[in-house]
Design an enzyme around this catalytic site. Structure first.
Site, PDB file in Angstrom:
ATOM      1  N   TRP A   1       0.753  -1.211   0.073  1.00  0.00           N
ATOM      2  CA  TRP A   1      -0.233   0.113  -0.117  1.00  0.00           C
ATOM      3  C   TRP A   1       0.977   1.245   0.071  1.00  0.00           C
ATOM      4  O   TRP A   1       0.551   2.082  -0.538  1.00  0.00           O
ATOM      5  CB  TRP A   1      -1.022   0.113   1.186  1.00  0.00           C
TER       6      TRP A   1
ATOM      7  N   LYS B   1     -12.221  -1.852   6.616  1.00  0.00           N
ATOM      8  CA  LYS B   1     -11.368  -2.685   7.380  1.00  0.00           C
ATOM      9  C   LYS B   1     -11.832  -2.494   9.048  1.00  0.00           C
ATOM     10  O   LYS B   1     -11.568  -3.505   9.699  1.00  0.00           O
ATOM     11  CB  LYS B   1     -10.046  -2.608   7.086  1.00  0.00           C
TER      12      LYS B   1
ATOM     13  N   ASP C   1      -1.871   6.682   6.433  1.00  0.00           N
ATOM     14  CA  ASP C   1      -2.927   5.719   5.846  1.00  0.00           C
ATOM     15  C   ASP C   1      -3.110   4.668   7.114  1.00  0.00           C
ATOM     16  O   ASP C   1      -2.195   4.101   7.432  1.00  0.00           O
ATOM     17  CB  ASP C   1      -2.357   4.891   4.608  1.00  0.00           C
TER      18      ASP C   1
HETATM   19  C1  LIG Z   1      -6.949  -2.172   1.887  1.00  0.00           C
HETATM   20  C2  LIG Z   1      -5.990  -0.899   2.008  1.00  0.00           C
HETATM   21  C3  LIG Z   1      -5.990   0.310   0.996  1.00  0.00           C
HETATM   22  C4  LIG Z   1      -6.749   0.170  -0.120  1.00  0.00           C
HETATM   23  O1  LIG Z   1      -8.046   0.412   0.369  1.00  0.00           O
HETATM   24  P1  LIG Z   1      -9.238   0.787  -0.999  1.00  0.00           P
HETATM   25  O2  LIG Z   1     -10.380   1.166  -0.435  1.00  0.00           O
HETATM   26  O3  LIG Z   1      -9.439  -0.715  -1.455  1.00  0.00           O
HETATM   27  O4  LIG Z   1      -8.481   1.636  -2.149  1.00  0.00           O
HETATM   28  C5  LIG Z   1      -4.872   1.151   1.307  1.00  0.00           C
HETATM   29  N1  LIG Z   1      -4.004   1.300   2.658  1.00  0.00           N
HETATM   30  C6  LIG Z   1      -4.210   0.127   3.323  1.00  0.00           C
HETATM   31  C7  LIG Z   1      -3.308   0.001   4.423  1.00  0.00           C
HETATM   32  C8  LIG Z   1      -5.250  -0.821   3.129  1.00  0.00           C
HETATM   33  O5  LIG Z   1      -5.158  -1.846   3.776  1.00  0.00           O
END
Ligand SMILES: *Cc1c(COP(=O)(O)O)cnc(C)c1O
Length: 354
Positions: free
Chosen positions: A100, A191, A167
């Site tokens: 990511w 998540k 993030d």
């Molecule tokens: C799943 C994830 C993403 C991507 O998320 P999307 O909503 O599918 O774009 C980005 N960063 C992390 C740390 C993730 O776990």
């Protein structure tokens, strides 16, 4: 049969949230209409959006501290470019801790100079780099607090005067942090907060308006902030379910309460991984994620038996990501301790068979 949902994302949500959300699809709070067939400008939905935004700030301890909480679309992946669009004038730093982070770096490179200040790529991202130096002339430093795929998590954030962007897609609301050390936090809902379709962005107001480029309205945090996250039609269902999950978390006692449960779940599985010779952990011990435990089976001959034992007990979603292999048990907020107990019992049962 009872399922134990270890999915990495989209993933488990609290049962009572699902129940309430499904009722609202039929009829929202006795108003005679469905949540998804009323105007987003109706007083009912405006109240939902307001509550979602204020719960997010309240749980993070950021109320009245100059932050805005926004519920946007496009996933965390959209934030890879939006963060750079809004904050990157000349140069930004990125810590490369996995897939990511790499995707975030790729997008940011379209907007300015990117310095990779540290990376754990040479070790297939099995740890978090530490002790790196941070140039003082960066517009911001970008971090990924929890690496969902590799199962590593930043435990100590760098102390710096450079604005921090993080993030937090896979560990927001899971542990207590001083969230005011960050200028921008983003997290895809799917998540730890709700269904896919919305992304929480928490941005400090005074970090905005510093880049010279023109920003299209839909990509401009200031526009979304000034419209209270209602610049255009928001993803009403995803925001509603997120609001319910945040309320569930508040009723439980907030982040402090869930952190305690998350630590118990994590120590249960990691102590089994450590003591059981049939399994080996992937991530460096001091960087192990409380959300995603990654591990391998040491004897390939036992894989089939383990898989079928898991299936029999209703364990779902523990296959590792293709770039790591092995297994990954994701233990987000809504996963009960009991589910981890069931998995750990199977693991120790397997040792006896092996
Ligand atoms: C799943 C994830 C993403 C991507 O998320 P999307 O909503 O599918 O774009 C980005 N960063 C992390 C740390 C993730 O776990």
């Amino acid at each position: 049969m009872k399922k134990h949902n270890f999915s990495a994302g989209p993933c488990i949500l609290p049962k009572e949230v699902m129940q309430k959300a499904s009722e609202a699809v039929v009829e929202l709070d006795g108003i005679g209409l469905s949540l998804i067939e009323i105007s987003h400008r109706s007083k009912e939905f405006v109240a939902i959006m307001e509550k979602a935004r204020s719960l997010a700030l309240e749980l993070l301890g950021l109320e009245g501290k100059g932050y805005q909480a926004l519920f946007l679309q496009g996933g965390a992946s959209m934030q890879f470019l939006m963060a750079a669009y809004n904050l990157l004038d000349k140069k930004a730093g990125y810590v490369n801790t996995g897939t990511w982070s790499q995707k975030a770096i790729k997008e940011a490179k379209l907007f300015g100079d990117i310095v990779e200040v540290a990376s754990s790529q040479a070790a297939n991202f099995n740890h978090i780099p530490k002790g790196y130096s941070i140039p003082s002339d960066l517009d911001y430093l970008h971090l990924t607090s929890n690496n969902t795929i590799f199962g590593t998590q930043i435990k100590e954030f760098p102390k710096t005067n450079v604005p921090l962007v993080c993030d937090m897609s896979s560990d927001i609301f899971s542990r207590q942090l001083d969230f005011s050390q960050f200028d921008l936090i983003y997290a895809g809902a799917q998540k730890n907060m709700g269904p896919a379709g919305t992304t929480l962005v928490v941005v400090k107001e005074d970090v905005l308006g510093k880049v010279s480029r023109k920003i299209p309205s839909m990509l401009d945090y200031s526009v979304h902030a000034s419209k209270e996250s209602m610049f255009n039609t928001p993803p009403v269902f995803a925001v509603y379910v997120s609001m319910l999950t945040l309320q569930w978390l508040k009723d439980l006692g907030g982040i402090a309460a869930i952190e305690e449960i998350n630590e118990r779940k994590a120590s249960l599985i990691y102590s089994e991984i450590e003591l059981n010779p049939v399994f080996s952990g992937f991530a460096a011990k001091e960087d192990r994620s409380t959300m995603n435990a990654t591990f391998n089976i040491t004897d390939d001959g036992l894989k089939e038996v383990f898989d079928s034992m898991c299936k029999e007990e209703g364990i779902s979603g523990i296959n590792g990501h293709r770039s790591v292999g092995g297994y990954r048990a994701s233990m987000y907020n809504a996963l009960p301790l009991e589910s981890v107990g069931v998995l750990v019992d199977i693991m120790s049962e397997l040792e006896k068979k092996g």
